[in-house]
Each structure stands twice: as C-alpha cells, then as structure tokens.
Design a protein around this motif. Structure first.
Motif, PDB file in Angstrom:
ATOM      1  N   UNK A 267       0.809  -1.218   0.000  1.00  0.00           N
ATOM      2  CA  UNK A 267       0.000   0.000   0.000  1.00  0.00           C
ATOM      3  C   UNK A 267       0.847   1.276   0.000  1.00  0.00           C
ATOM      4  N   UNK A 268       2.107   1.163  -0.396  1.00  0.00           N
ATOM      5  CA  UNK A 268       3.015   2.316  -0.340  1.00  0.00           C
ATOM      6  C   UNK A 268       2.504   3.495  -1.163  1.00  0.00           C
ATOM      7  N   UNK A 269       2.027   3.241  -2.380  1.00  0.00           N
ATOM      8  CA  UNK A 269       1.582   4.334  -3.245  1.00  0.00           C
ATOM      9  C   UNK A 269       0.379   5.055  -2.635  1.00  0.00           C
ATOM     10  N   UNK A 270      -0.554   4.280  -2.084  1.00  0.00           N
ATOM     11  CA  UNK A 270      -1.724   4.895  -1.435  1.00  0.00           C
ATOM     12  C   UNK A 270      -1.290   5.678  -0.209  1.00  0.00           C
ATOM     13  N   UNK A 271      -0.363   5.129   0.542  1.00  0.00           N
ATOM     14  CA  UNK A 271       0.116   5.770   1.762  1.00  0.00           C
ATOM     15  C   UNK A 271       0.758   7.113   1.462  1.00  0.00           C
TER      16      UNK A 271
END
Length: 280
Positions: A267-271
């Motif tokens: 979920x890095x991009x969303x984070x």
C-alpha cells in the motif's frame, strides 16, 4: 553484595516469585511485593538484611505510595522497578464483560503506570535506574480470545517506548519483557473466563481459549530461565527496549514484522499519496 535495590511487584507466583528468589540469591537487595504478604514471607526468610516484604495492590494509590516509601526508607533508593503484577482474561471481544475488562486494565496498565510514576522521582534524582515492564508477545501480536488482554499489553508496550524516549537522557533505562507461553499461573487461576459465550466465535476465540487453557502447565517456557534473562538484561550496559522470551515469542514477532512489511509495501503508493504534493 551487589549494590542495586530492586522493587518487584506480583511476587506470589510466576515470574515475580522466580525473579525475587534469584535476585536475593545473587546478593541484591529487594522489596518483594504482593497483595497477600503471607504468600511471599518464605522468599525473604533467609535474607533479613537484604529483603523486605511489601503489601501492595497496585490498584490502590495509598499502597503504592507506602510500598515505595517503605523500601526507600529501608535501603535508601530504588534502582530497578519490575512491574510484573498482572492478570489475564479470556473471551471474544463481543463476549467480554465490561467490569472484568476494566479491572484488568486497572491492574495491567494503570497499576503499572502508578508504580512507575511513584518511582520515577527517585530515579530522576539519582540520574539512574531501570524500569522493566512485563508485557507479553500479546503486546505485539493480537490473538483471538484475549483481545482485551492484548489491548492492555499493547498499551504497556507503547507507554514503555514513549517513557524510554523521555528518560534516556536522565540515565533511566526502560525494557519491555515480552514472553510467550511459560509455566506460570497466567493460563490457570490468574485468568478468568467470560461468562458470556457466543457460538459464532467457537472456531476462533473459543478454539484458542481452549487451546491455551489445555496448554497450561505444559508450556515450553521455563520461569527460572526467564528470571535469569531479566537479570542479564539489568546487568547489561545496553539492555534492549524489548526483550522477547521464548521461541514462540520470537517466531510470533518475526511473523508480525513480515505482515507489517507486506502491508506497508503493498500500500506504499496509497500511503504516500495521502500527503499534499511537495512544495505545497
């Protein structure tokens, strides 16, 4: 004789009893605390000059104050505080009874916090000390049937980490003790069951509760070796913030690290997308 003065809560059984016996045998001075002093008189019988029995229910402010004053008056200081007093409780979160849960929080968290606040002025004045808070692998990893117990121990873990950052420059060390299954009374008489049973939780909370209860007395953890590990941490120049005890604790913690990493990476991009654009 070793010069550190220990104050250990919850010495009637389990870790507290083993630890009190060990530190006295090794030549330390110790305040051996219990709600019922008759339960610990045998521990101090052979150490009239280096041990003192303390009547202490950590949920009673007057007893907390009295215990700290009594040991300081006798030995002049407190160098090591071991917040060991605690209880367990079994039940799915929806099954759990508010009065039982609040009682557990009063002992496991608020009692620990009260003891810590009572001892901190002594340690601050001498610019040294070590506070050891007995939590659980259940303070890092959540399990079915002990959700509210987990909550008390997660609270202890977070509290202890913050405390360590507040007191490091004062020479006060903090260690969280995180055991897995040990042959103490925790899964026996020291933990109540919820009186409410909901069949829908039978395969999750119910199954884990039965497994833990059935394992009582057969756990791989040796309380005497746990006491030795705690003393080793206190005697170390660089004790850990978190001391895991038991192979299952290490396995559970490493699995948790992998789960965290997977969620963070997936979920890095969303984070990162939740921030304002750079420069704004």
């Amino acid at each position: 004789m070793k010069d550190k003065v220990w104050l250990i809560t919850g010495c009637s059984t389990g870790f507290g009893r083993e630890l009190a016996q060990l530190v006295l045998k090794q030549g330390y001075k110790a305040g051996v605390a219990s709600r019922n002093t008759d339960d610990v008189k045998d521990i101090v019988a052979d150490y009239p000059d280096t041990a003192i029995v303390l009547k202490l229910d950590v949920t009673k402010p007057d007893e907390v104050t009295s215990a700290v004053k009594t040991i300081k008056d006798k030995f002049g200081t407190i160098d090591v505080l071991v917040n060991n007093a605690g209880i367990g409780y079994f039940g799915a979160i929806e099954e759990s009874e508010d009065d039982e849960v609040r009682r557990m929080f009063e002992i496991n968290f608020w009692g620990l916090a009260a003891m810590t606040k009572a001892v901190l002025p002594i340690m601050r004045a001498q610019h040294s000390g070590h506070i050891l808070n007995v939590a659980s692998i259940g303070g890092l990893v959540g399990f079915p049937a002990v959700g509210f117990y987990n909550a008390t121990k997660f609270a202890v873990d977070g509290y202890s980490e913050s405390l360590s950052k507040e007191t490091a420059h004062l020479g006060i060390k903090v260690t969280v003790i995180a055991p897995s299954g040990f042959r103490t009374d925790w899964a026996g008489r020291s933990a109540n069951n919820s009186k409410i049973v909901i069949d829908d939780y039978k395969q999750s909370a119910g199954a884990n509760k039965d497994a833990i209860r059935g394992y009582s007395g057969k756990q791989p953890g040796d309380p005497q070796k746990a006491a030795e590990a705690i003393v080793k941490a206190v005697e170390s120049e660089n004790p850990p913030l978190r001391l895991l005890l038991g192979k299952a604790a290490l396995k559970g913690a490493r699995n948790k690290l992998e789960q965290l990493k997977n969620d963070f990476d997936t979920w890095e991009e969303t984070t990162t997308g939740a921030d304002f654009p750079e420069g704004q």
